[in-house]
Design an enzyme around this catalytic site. Structure first.
Site, short mmCIF file in Angstrom:
data_model
loop_
_atom_site.label_atom_id
_atom_site.label_comp_id
_atom_site.label_asym_id
_atom_site.label_seq_id
_atom_site.Cartn_x
_atom_site.Cartn_y
_atom_site.Cartn_z
N ILE A 24 0.94 -1.27 -0.18
CA ILE A 24 -0.04 0.13 -0.19
C ILE A 24 0.93 1.23 -0.14
CG2 ILE A 24 -1.73 1.25 1.43
CD1 ILE A 24 -2.79 -1.32 2.40
N GLY A 27 7.19 4.14 4.15
CA GLY A 27 7.52 5.23 4.83
C GLY A 27 9.19 5.23 5.32
N GLY A 28 9.60 5.96 6.24
CA GLY A 28 10.85 6.08 6.66
C GLY A 28 11.24 4.84 7.60
N ALA A 30 8.82 1.96 8.16
CA ALA A 30 7.92 0.87 7.88
C ALA A 30 7.37 0.68 6.40
CB ALA A 30 7.12 0.56 8.81
N THR A 31 7.04 -0.46 6.11
CA THR A 31 6.06 -0.42 4.71
C THR A 31 4.67 -1.07 5.05
OG1 THR A 31 7.87 -0.88 3.36
CG2 THR A 31 6.01 -1.58 2.41
N LYS A 47 1.64 -3.01 9.06
CA LYS A 47 2.98 -2.31 8.90
C LYS A 47 4.13 -3.21 9.48
CE LYS A 47 2.79 1.87 10.01
NZ LYS A 47 2.72 3.38 10.79
N ASP A 141 2.94 13.88 14.86
CA ASP A 141 3.45 13.78 13.37
C ASP A 141 2.08 14.15 12.70
OD1 ASP A 141 4.87 13.56 11.33
OD2 ASP A 141 4.65 11.32 11.15
#
Length: 634
Positions: A24, A27-28, A30-31, A47, A141
């Site tokens: 999907i 990111g920095g 995790a995927t 994740k 964040d």
């Protein structure tokens, strides 16, 4: 090149439960992948921490913190977290899957939003964040990428990967975390964040939604950080004149440089946003009420509340009542007291009516969205709004078993305070039975599967000499690979994979190579040169057979090797010189040769003796070729 070819996680089974389907986002830290929970047969988002961070205790702790922070929140505007664990050296987090887009995607498509659209999205975000702040959690964040807009209209905050307890010291002591475009001045200068830092980020987001751009720009991140620390955020209306003053003030309040001058938390900002909404959209958003003083109360010492319509009636009636009372006092003091008492009764009736329809049992309340909540939490929410609750059960393919799947009346509708809202509790997907599929046409099998609420997954085509084309050879459950060709139990909305025959591989024996290639390519098969073999039945150079290059069934797109003929196999000519014709003839024919000889020899085969053969004895000659026989004396 497909994702499955480049990402080794696709197709992997995690912890014996979660089957990874597709990627999907990345990111920095995790995927995120789309996966199937095989135990509950539902789609989830999983994740997975990047492998190079797995040995870093700081990142792993932050990853686990996301699960704990989000799990503490049970709110319709916060992404639910279902599970967290570790498979081998891989840390993972399981969340609800929300098909849809992010607020960032929406801004990319539309540039900027209308004030009304901005208010609607901000109300949902602030509601979820208010629950987090109430639970003592600071997100840290907040940005458009972490606001999820589901296809069904739900708006949720996700990615609590940087969350910390609001009561804890949140100084990083390391590089600043979060996205630089939304960092508050105190995070830039001191590395410290609390709930008011989230408010600053929301103010920047709101500015971006109203104007289509961020307030600060620079070629280097530190240039943007410097502006956050030192420059005031301009009013959105300076970029977009259509922004109303109420939203200008809210953005400027949320982005004050001094945290003490901002809203203390999301609840305070949400209350101000609702006030601004009433001003922008009019009194239709929420009708105000009026409090009558005790002098006009129905009972001594009680206060009565009436709505604006009745307030207007009382206000317009008051001068008339006063004039009548004065005139009557001058004419007949006794009758004046009677009129005064009548005015008091009318005021009491008006006040009671206003209370009944304004905040009493006759008032209407919007049914909240409690889908995906636990029954106890949903019941508490509805009870606090003045509803009674009841429970019923239903099957659901989208909501896990044990959670609220729908309500009656449905969310968003108006219902009377004190009325009953039925909570329908999910039992998970509905069990269904699929009839035998093997031997049915693809259309028949598809109808059988979809007719019980299941779905057709992968359809693999395969050559089969015994099964007619377009007929199902086998069927399996997509979740675990179980063979259900003969039918069996299943669940609604689950997926069935099919193997379908395309008929037999064309018989190309005896064809020329070019004709065989054309015949096989017509059904989607590729060819390559195969071995050469002797053949008594296939002409030299023609195809003897088409052979698969791997074991198992042949599928369209596979390559077959073409075995070609070298003609009949050469054999030695038998040595029959000096033999009588009856023995020589049999030996030559048994060796596979045609014979050319004098017909007279067949009249007295025992009397004729072979004197010569051509080709000569011992010579290699193809089977079926002709040997000439000569006899002694002829």
């Amino acid at each position: 090149m497909t994702t499955s070819q480049t990402d080794p996680m696709i197709g992997r089974l995690i912890d014996g439960r979660y089957q990874v389907r597709s990627r999907i986002a990345r990111g920095g830290m995790a995927t995120v992948y789309l996966a199937t929970d095989l135990r509950l047969e539902r789609r989830v988002a999983i994740k997975i921490m990047h492998g190079h961070l797995a040995d870093d205790s700081t990142f792993k702790s932050r990853f686990v913190q996301e699960a704990r922070s989000a799990a503490r929140l049970a709110h319709p505007n916060v992404v639910n977290v279902f599970d967290q664990g570790q498979d081998s050296d891989m840390a993972y987090l399981v969340m609800e899957y929300l098909p849809g887009i992010t607020l960032r995607d929406l801004l990319k498509d539309y540039g900027k939003l209308t004030p009304e659209q901005t208010i609607d999205i901000m109300e949902a975000v602030l509601s979820g964040l208010a629950a987090a702040h109430k639970a003592g959690i600071v997100h840290r964040d907040l940005k458009p990428e972490n606001v999820l807009l589901a296809d069904d209209g739900r708006i949720k905050i996700g990615d609590f990967g940087l969350a910390r307890a609001a009561s804890a010291n949140t100084a990083t002591g390391q590089a600043l975390l979060g996205t630089i475009a939304y960092l508050s001045p105190e995070l830039v200068t001191r590395g410290v964040a609390d709930a008011r830092s989230d408010i600053y980020a929301l103010g920047i987001m709101m500015y971006e939604m109203l104007t289509g751009t961020q307030p600060f720009h620079g070629e280097q991140p530190m240039q943007i950080a410097y502006q956050h620390a030192n420059d005031p955020v301009p009013a959105p209306s300076s970029v977009n004149p259509a922004v109303p003053p109420e939203l200008d003030e809210l953005v400027l309040w949320a982005t004050e440089k001094d945290p003490d001058r901002r809203p203390s938390d999301a609840r305070e900002m949400l209350d101000r946003l609702i006030e601004a909404e009433k001003s922008i959209r009019g009194d239709a958003v929420m009708q105000p009420t009026m409090v009558l003083p005790p002098a006009f109360a129905a009972n001594d010492g009680e206060t009565q509340i009436i709505n604006p319509a009745i307030r207007q009636q009382v206000a317009s009636a008051a001068p008339t009542a006063t004039d009548t009372l004065s005139a009557a006092a001058r004419r007949r003091r006794g009758k004046g007291w009677w009129l005064f008492a009548l005015v008091l009764v009318l005021a009491a009736v008006a006040g009671g009516t206003g209370w009944y329809f304004g905040s009493g049992p006759g008032s209407l309340v919007t049914v909240p969205n409690v889908v995906s909540q636990a029954p106890a939490a949903a019941t508490a929410t509805l009870t606090n709004l003045g509803f009674k609750t009841a429970q019923a059960q239903e099957y659901s393919v989208t909501v896990p078993a044990g959670q609220v799947s729908s309500t009656d009346p449905k969310a968003g509708s108006a219902a009377g305070r004190g009325s009953t809202v039925t909570l329908r509790i999910s039992q998970g997907p509905k069990p269904v039975t699929i009839q035998p599929l093997a031997g049915k046409t693809l259309d028949q099998a598809t109808s059988e599967i979809t007719g019980v609420g299941a779905k057709v997954g992968d359809t693999v085509k395969q050559f089969d000499p015994k099964v007619p084309a377009n007929t199902v050879i086998s069927a399996t459950r997509a979740s675990d690979g179980t063979d259900i060709s003969g039918g069996g139990g299943y669940f609604e909305a689950a997926t069935v994979n099919l193997v379908v025959s395309v008929g037999p591989v064309p018989d190309v024996a005896g064809m020329s190579v070019s004709d065989a290639q054309a015949a096989l390519q017509k059904v989607g098969l590729e060819t390559t040169a195969g071995p050469q073999s002797y053949s008594d039945t296939v002409d030299k150079g023609n195809v003897i057979s088409a052979q698969a290059q791997k074991e198992g069934p042949v599928h369209p797109g596979d390559t077959l090797a073409l075995e070609t003929s070298k003609g009949p196999e050469p054999v030695p000519v038998p040595d029959v010189v000096g033999q009588t014709w009856d023995k020589a003839k049999k030996a030559l024919q048994d060796a596979g040769f045609q014979l050319k000889y004098s017909a007279a020899a067949d009249l007295l085969p025992g009397a004729f003796v072979v004197s010569k053969v051509s080709p000569s004895a011992g010579t290699q000659a193809p089977k079926g070729s002709t040997v000439t026989v000569n006899f002694a004396g002829f």
